[in-house]
Write a protein that holds these residues in place. Structure first.
Motif, PDB file in Angstrom:
ATOM      1  N   LEU A 128       0.798  -1.128   0.076  1.00 30.11           N
ATOM      2  CA  LEU A 128       0.130   0.095  -0.117  1.00 30.11           C
ATOM      3  C   LEU A 128       0.682   1.266  -0.088  1.00 30.11           C
ATOM      4  CD1 LEU A 128      -2.617  -1.145   2.659  1.00 30.11           C
ATOM      5  CD2 LEU A 128      -3.175  -0.853  -0.033  1.00 30.11           C
ATOM      6  N   THR A 129       1.909   1.452   0.712  1.00 34.91           N
ATOM      7  CA  THR A 129       2.924   2.366   0.819  1.00 34.91           C
ATOM      8  C   THR A 129       3.362   2.684  -0.396  1.00 34.91           C
ATOM      9  OG1 THR A 129       3.374   1.822   3.235  1.00 34.91           O
ATOM     10  CG2 THR A 129       4.751   3.210   2.074  1.00 34.91           C
ATOM     11  N   THR A 130       4.026   1.501  -1.229  1.00 39.10           N
ATOM     12  CA  THR A 130       4.668   1.620  -2.330  1.00 39.10           C
ATOM     13  C   THR A 130       3.670   2.360  -3.467  1.00 39.10           C
ATOM     14  OG1 THR A 130       6.179  -0.091  -1.865  1.00 39.10           O
ATOM     15  CG2 THR A 130       5.704   0.473  -4.380  1.00 39.10           C
ATOM     16  N   GLY A 131       2.445   1.871  -3.570  1.00 38.46           N
ATOM     17  CA  GLY A 131       1.461   2.375  -4.594  1.00 38.46           C
ATOM     18  C   GLY A 131       1.033   3.804  -4.146  1.00 38.46           C
ATOM     19  N   ILE A 132       0.844   4.177  -2.844  1.00 35.36           N
ATOM     20  CA  ILE A 132       0.524   5.495  -2.382  1.00 35.36           C
ATOM     21  C   ILE A 132       1.628   6.433  -2.763  1.00 35.36           C
ATOM     22  CG2 ILE A 132      -0.166   6.964  -0.604  1.00 35.36           C
ATOM     23  CD1 ILE A 132      -1.555   4.665   0.779  1.00 35.36           C
ATOM     24  N   ASN A 133       2.816   6.023  -2.511  1.00 34.75           N
ATOM     25  CA  ASN A 133       3.833   7.189  -2.509  1.00 34.75           C
ATOM     26  C   ASN A 133       4.294   7.254  -4.028  1.00 34.75           C
ATOM     27  OD1 ASN A 133       3.922   7.290   0.211  1.00 34.75           O
ATOM     28  ND2 ASN A 133       5.598   6.439   0.648  1.00 34.75           N
ATOM     29  N   ARG A 134       4.224   6.216  -4.718  1.00 33.02           N
ATOM     30  CA  ARG A 134       4.360   6.366  -6.254  1.00 33.02           C
ATOM     31  C   ARG A 134       3.583   7.303  -7.049  1.00 33.02           C
ATOM     32  NH1 ARG A 134       5.784   1.708 -10.690  1.00 33.02           N
ATOM     33  NH2 ARG A 134       6.196   2.809 -12.458  1.00 33.02           N
ATOM     34  N   ILE A 135       2.124   7.348  -6.679  1.00 40.90           N
ATOM     35  CA  ILE A 135       1.258   8.402  -7.141  1.00 40.90           C
ATOM     36  C   ILE A 135       1.503   9.621  -6.774  1.00 40.90           C
ATOM     37  CG2 ILE A 135      -1.328   8.915  -7.215  1.00 40.90           C
ATOM     38  CD1 ILE A 135      -1.889   6.051  -7.013  1.00 40.90           C
ATOM     39  N   PHE A 136       1.928   9.968  -5.520  1.00 45.83           N
ATOM     40  CA  PHE A 136       2.238  11.216  -5.074  1.00 45.83           C
ATOM     41  C   PHE A 136       3.502  11.736  -5.675  1.00 45.83           C
ATOM     42  CE2 PHE A 136      -0.999  10.633  -1.588  1.00 45.83           C
ATOM     43  CZ  PHE A 136      -1.623  11.635  -1.608  1.00 45.83           C
ATOM     44  N   ALA A 137       4.476  10.857  -5.502  1.00 46.36           N
ATOM     45  CA  ALA A 137       5.834  11.134  -6.430  1.00 46.36           C
ATOM     46  C   ALA A 137       5.709  11.837  -7.690  1.00 46.36           C
ATOM     47  CB  ALA A 137       6.731  10.103  -6.000  1.00 46.36           C
ATOM     48  N   ALA A 138       4.636  11.274  -8.554  1.00 51.14           N
ATOM     49  CA  ALA A 138       4.451  11.565  -9.642  1.00 51.14           C
ATOM     50  C   ALA A 138       3.304  12.717  -9.984  1.00 51.14           C
ATOM     51  CB  ALA A 138       3.914  10.338 -10.594  1.00 51.14           C
ATOM     52  N   SER A 139       3.016  13.355  -8.813  1.00 59.15           N
ATOM     53  CA  SER A 139       2.007  14.493  -8.825  1.00 59.15           C
ATOM     54  C   SER A 139       0.642  13.949  -9.501  1.00 59.15           C
ATOM     55  CB  SER A 139       2.505  15.829  -9.333  1.00 59.15           C
ATOM     56  OG  SER A 139       3.572  16.173  -8.520  1.00 59.15           O
ATOM     57  N   ALA A 140       0.166  13.019  -9.290  1.00 58.85           N
ATOM     58  CA  ALA A 140      -0.837  12.326  -9.949  1.00 58.85           C
ATOM     59  C   ALA A 140      -1.990  12.312  -9.215  1.00 58.85           C
ATOM     60  CB  ALA A 140      -0.840  10.940 -10.587  1.00 58.85           C
ATOM     61  N   MET A 141      -2.085  12.742  -8.161  1.00 61.04           N
ATOM     62  CA  MET A 141      -3.212  12.744  -7.122  1.00 61.04           C
ATOM     63  C   MET A 141      -3.744  14.273  -6.999  1.00 61.04           C
ATOM     64  SD  MET A 141      -4.232  10.191  -5.297  1.00 61.04           S
ATOM     65  CE  MET A 141      -5.260  11.250  -3.855  1.00 61.04           C
ATOM     66  N   SER A 142      -4.971  14.570  -6.892  1.00 57.01           N
ATOM     67  CA  SER A 142      -5.635  15.724  -6.592  1.00 57.01           C
ATOM     68  C   SER A 142      -5.338  16.392  -5.354  1.00 57.01           C
ATOM     69  CB  SER A 142      -7.317  15.583  -6.587  1.00 57.01           C
ATOM     70  OG  SER A 142      -7.648  14.755  -5.474  1.00 57.01           O
ATOM     71  N   ALA A 143      -5.436  17.651  -5.170  1.00 56.21           N
ATOM     72  CA  ALA A 143      -4.944  18.551  -4.094  1.00 56.21           C
ATOM     73  C   ALA A 143      -5.563  17.845  -2.841  1.00 56.21           C
ATOM     74  CB  ALA A 143      -4.954  19.916  -4.388  1.00 56.21           C
ATOM     75  N   SER A 144      -6.930  17.372  -2.987  1.00 52.55           N
ATOM     76  CA  SER A 144      -7.811  17.039  -1.769  1.00 52.55           C
ATOM     77  C   SER A 144      -6.828  15.789  -1.235  1.00 52.55           C
ATOM     78  CB  SER A 144      -8.944  16.865  -2.001  1.00 52.55           C
ATOM     79  OG  SER A 144      -9.316  15.528  -3.057  1.00 52.55           O
TER      80      SER A 144
END
Length: 237
Positions: free
Chosen positions: A17-33
């Motif tokens: 879970l940590t790996t998946g979450i952090n990969r998305i944030f590292a790529a700025s692919a999450m919404s600001a919320s």
């Protein structure tokens, strides 16, 4: 009653879970919320899922799956374990996460081949969802991540309802080659072979959405030549 899983399995799931979450944030692919949720099958237990427990996703500190459960950082606050009947086996889900557990379960039941599911409000992918327009598979990174077909749209229904779960399942059934589904008027849902695969595809879909919208001013995305159908560009991560 003793649960059929141990600290090592839960620790390994939390690492995924940590790996998946952090990969998305590292790529700025999450919404600001930070709105989103992620689940993985518990290692060794196809009928059990580990899901983030909190309201919003934020980067998680890395943990060593070899560390015993009592030493993991507030793991019971981070992770909920749920079975495919929807019964919570460990942890406490926030009201928001509790409302979407059926959505994740529905994907695993419809696609028994997948081992991870991620939901985000990635801004540009969500633009396609709001417009109810399928995202064309004209970006090579999609093919690299196994998304060789357009990302379809599941019609909107109130989140967490049986109608919403059914719409998502029916969309996957109608498009058996897709990993990703756009949720009408809502966001993005991606299944994957692993958390790393699903997270990588979330990033690729967001990049494809950004680039496809940009290409509209230049005449629109151009489809691949027909010979792409004879190629296997998929990389296994």
């Amino acid at each position: 009653m003793t649960e059929p899983f141990g600290a090592d399995e839960l620790g390994a799931a939390r690492t995924d879970l940590t790996t998946g979450i952090n990969r998305i944030f590292a790529a700025s692919a999450m919404s600001a919320s930070g709105h989103g949720n992620i689940s993985v099958r518990l290692p060794g237990h196809d009928d059990l899922l580990a899901v983030n427990a909190g309201e919003l996703l934020r980067p998680w500190p890395a943990t060593d799956p070899r560390v015993a459960l009592p030493s993991l950082r507030t793991v019971n606050d981070d992770v909920v374990v749920v079975d495919l009947d929807g019964k919570v086996r460990q942890g406490t889900a926030s009201p928001s996460v509790a409302a979407i557990l059926k959505m994740h379960i529905g994907v695993y039941r419809t696609r028994p081949d997948v081992n991870a599911v991620i939901h985000t409000h990635s801004p540009y992918a969500t633009s396609y969802a709001l417009a109810s327009v399928s995202l064309p598979a004209t970006y090579e990174a999609l093919l690299v991540h196994g998304q060789a077909v357009d990302v379809p749209v599941a019609p909107w229904a109130p989140r967490g309802t049986e109608e919403a779960v059914r719409a998502i399942a029916e969309t996957y059934q109608a498009h058996p080659r897709t990993y990703g589904v756009l949720l009408g008027n809502h966001g993005l849902l991606v299944a994957g072979d692993s958390a790393v695969h699903a997270a990588g595809l979330v990033v690729a879909i967001e990049e494809a959405a950004v680039s496809s919208i940009g290409a509209l001013a230049l005449g629109g995305p151009v489809p691949f030549p027909d010979r792409v159908k004879d190629l296997d560009l998929r990389l296994r991560f």
